[in-house]
Design an enzyme around this catalytic site. Structure first.
Site, PDB file in Angstrom:
ATOM      1  CD  GLU A 196      -9.064   2.476   8.732  1.00  0.00           C
ATOM      2  OE1 GLU A 196      -8.109   2.412   9.496  1.00  0.00           O
ATOM      3  OE2 GLU A 196      -9.292   1.614   7.866  1.00  0.00           O
ATOM      4  CG  ASP A 245     -17.323  -3.059   5.825  1.00  0.00           C
ATOM      5  OD1 ASP A 245     -16.706  -3.112   4.739  1.00  0.00           O
ATOM      6  OD2 ASP A 245     -16.784  -2.715   6.888  1.00  0.00           O
ATOM      7  CE1 TYR A 273     -10.078  -0.756  -0.214  1.00  0.00           C
ATOM      8  CE2 TYR A 273      -9.321   1.491  -0.536  1.00  0.00           C
ATOM      9  CZ  TYR A 273      -9.263   0.305   0.154  1.00  0.00           C
ATOM     10  OH  TYR A 273      -8.399   0.168   1.205  1.00  0.00           O
ATOM     11  NE  ARG A 310     -11.489  -0.898   5.516  1.00  0.00           N
ATOM     12  CZ  ARG A 310     -10.454  -1.334   4.790  1.00  0.00           C
ATOM     13  NH1 ARG A 310     -10.102  -0.670   3.699  1.00  0.00           N
ATOM     14  NH2 ARG A 310      -9.781  -2.419   5.166  1.00  0.00           N
ATOM     15  CG  ASP A 343      -2.113  -0.891   1.083  1.00  0.00           C
ATOM     16  OD1 ASP A 343      -2.476  -1.211  -0.064  1.00  0.00           O
ATOM     17  OD2 ASP A 343      -2.679  -1.290   2.111  1.00  0.00           O
ATOM     18  NE  ARG A 344       1.439   2.609   5.362  1.00  0.00           N
ATOM     19  CZ  ARG A 344       0.751   1.513   5.702  1.00  0.00           C
ATOM     20  NH1 ARG A 344      -0.452   1.302   5.186  1.00  0.00           N
ATOM     21  NH2 ARG A 344       1.249   0.632   6.559  1.00  0.00           N
TER      22      ARG A 344
END
EC number: 3.2.1.18
Length: 450
Positions: A258, A305, A383, A274, A132-133
């Site tokens: 989130e 969800d 998403y 979320r 992700d990062r």
């Protein structure tokens, strides 16, 4: 003519030509000298010029302030708006490896924003992009419906978490990058850095991964800092021309926010988020332009969800059964009713559907009156998030609700070295629509995966 006469004749001709050339040079010198004398005696006299000079001026498009004061348009279903097919195209073309795409519209256009991995599909640098990062991730944008290629995309910010929106004058972008224990959000307005927001809990500062919301020249966003599986800290920011003018931290014990999907409605902002901690229904926060807010969970027994339990009895607080983990999503509030977007699968990010629950915002039963298929349960989704088309764009007298769905391909569910996605989007209409399946459709693995 004998040779001597030829020599004399040629010499005479050369002498004449030389004399003429000398006279021309003398005349040129005299002309320059006279011109210099005239300019010296008359220094303020304008000199005529026959040069043609072209001036290019960039015509700025007319700007307006997006009021955001209208209510959501009444709708009966969802019409497909865009599909970029980026994974299919990327098997042979230059297409970025991306995730977290979202759409935002100005009064003139809609653009797809996305977080690249600093790599192209079917290339060696796509290896390991399930992460992700990273310092290679950037926020970029392209016209809606186009594949995110290097040739059609615009750099926006260095970011592994982001948001963007248009106030009617310029684009605001919010890009978060840096280490997990000290990330910084960089705010840009019209492409220029205007402000920054430092992580206040030093625990993965993150924001919406969808558009911020603008009302009367002010834009609003929600950020989270803290654990992803227990109580964290949540703040709303009010931003004007790229600068934070006000912020408030939510007093929300036992709530988890989130990746909020936010939209303006009648001058106020509603965000549906979320809960990655303990809720299989979605938390919401609504607030006015002074950041006076209300919080809650969508009460419906139609849970939004994933993962989640089967539909049943809902709660206006978190529904804890299968409540851990989650996926970014959205809903649209219409009075006591709610349009809920969700995966078809209760356990994985596959399939997608839109459900209209006429009393689901406030009541806990699981009855609903409409369902529209978007993606079959046998195809991957991911998403999803909301965006709005303002009256200044559509010519309507209301805010048109729209949504996008990310179609994730590759790792961890498929045997590739990469993770990326394409996207589709739909907008609400009060006319005929159809349910179907619009999957990503790429055939995997790619050459690089073999």
């Amino acid at each position: 003519m004998n040779p001597n006469q030829k020599i004399i004749t040629i010499g005479s001709i050369c002498m004449v030509v030389g004399i003429i050339s000398l006279m021309l040079q003398i005349g040129n010198i005299i002309s320059v000298w006279v011109s210099h004398i005239i300019q010296t005696w008359h220094p303020n006299q304008p000199e005529p010029c026959n040069q043609s000079i072209n001036f290019y001026t960039e015509q700025a498009a007319a700007s307006v302030t997006l009021a955001g004061n209208s209510s959501l348009c009444p709708i009966s279903g969802w019409a497909i708006y865009s599909k970029d097919n980026s994974i299919r195209i990327g098997s042979k073309g230059d297409v970025f490896v991306i995730r977290e795409p979202f759409i935002s519209c100005s009064h003139l256009e809609c653009r797809t924003f996305f977080l690249t991995q600093g790599a192209l599909l079917n290339d060696k640098h796509s290896n390991g992009t399930v992460k992700d990062r990273s310092p290679y991730r950037t926020l970029m944008s392209c016209p809606v419906g186009e594949a995110p290629s290097p040739y059609k995309s615009r750099f926006e910010s260095v970011a592994w978490s982001a948001s963007a929106c248009h106030d009617g004058i310029s684009w605001l972008t919010i890009g978060i990058s840096g280490p997990d224990n000290g990330a910084v959000a960089v705010l840009k307005y019209n492409g220029i850095i205007t402000d920054t927001i430092k992580s206040w809990r030093n625990n993965i500062l993150r924001t919406q991964e969808s558009e911020c919301a603008c009302v009367n020249g002010s834009c609003f966003t929600v950020m989270t800092d803290g654990p992803s599986n227990e109580q964290a800290s949540y703040k709303i920011f009010k931003i004007e021309k790229g600068r934070v003018v006000k912020s408030v931290e939510l007093n929300a014990p036992n709530y988890h926010y989130e990746e909020c999907s936010c939209y303006p409605d009648a001058g106020e902002i509603t965000c549906v988020c979320r809960d990655n901690w303990h809720g299989s229904n979605r938390p919401w926060v609504s607030f006015n332009q002074n950041l006076e807010y209300q919080i809650g969970y969508i009460c419906s027994g139609v849970f939004g969800d994933s993962p989640r339990p089967n539909d049943g009895t809902g709660s206006c607080g978190p529904v804890s059964l299968n409540g851990a983990y989650g996926v970014k999503g959205f809903s649209f509030k219409y009075g006591n009713g709610v349009w809920i977007g969700r995966t078809k699968s209760t356990s994985s990010r596959s399939g997608f559907e839109m459900i209209w629950d006429p009393n689901g915002w406030t009541e806990t039963d699981s009855s609903f009156s409409l369902k529209q298929d978007i993606i079959a349960i046998t195809d991957w989704s991911g998403y999803s998030g909301s965006f709005i088309q303002h009256p200044e764009l559509t010519g309507l007298n209301c805010m048109r609700p729209c949504f996008w769905v990310e179609l994730i391909r590759g790792r961890p569910k498929e045997k590739t070295i990469w993770t990326s996605g394409s996207s589709i989007s739909f907008c609400g209409v009060n006319s005929d629509t159809v349910g179907w399946s619009w999957p990503d459709g790429a055939e995997l693995p790619f050459t690089i995966d073999k």
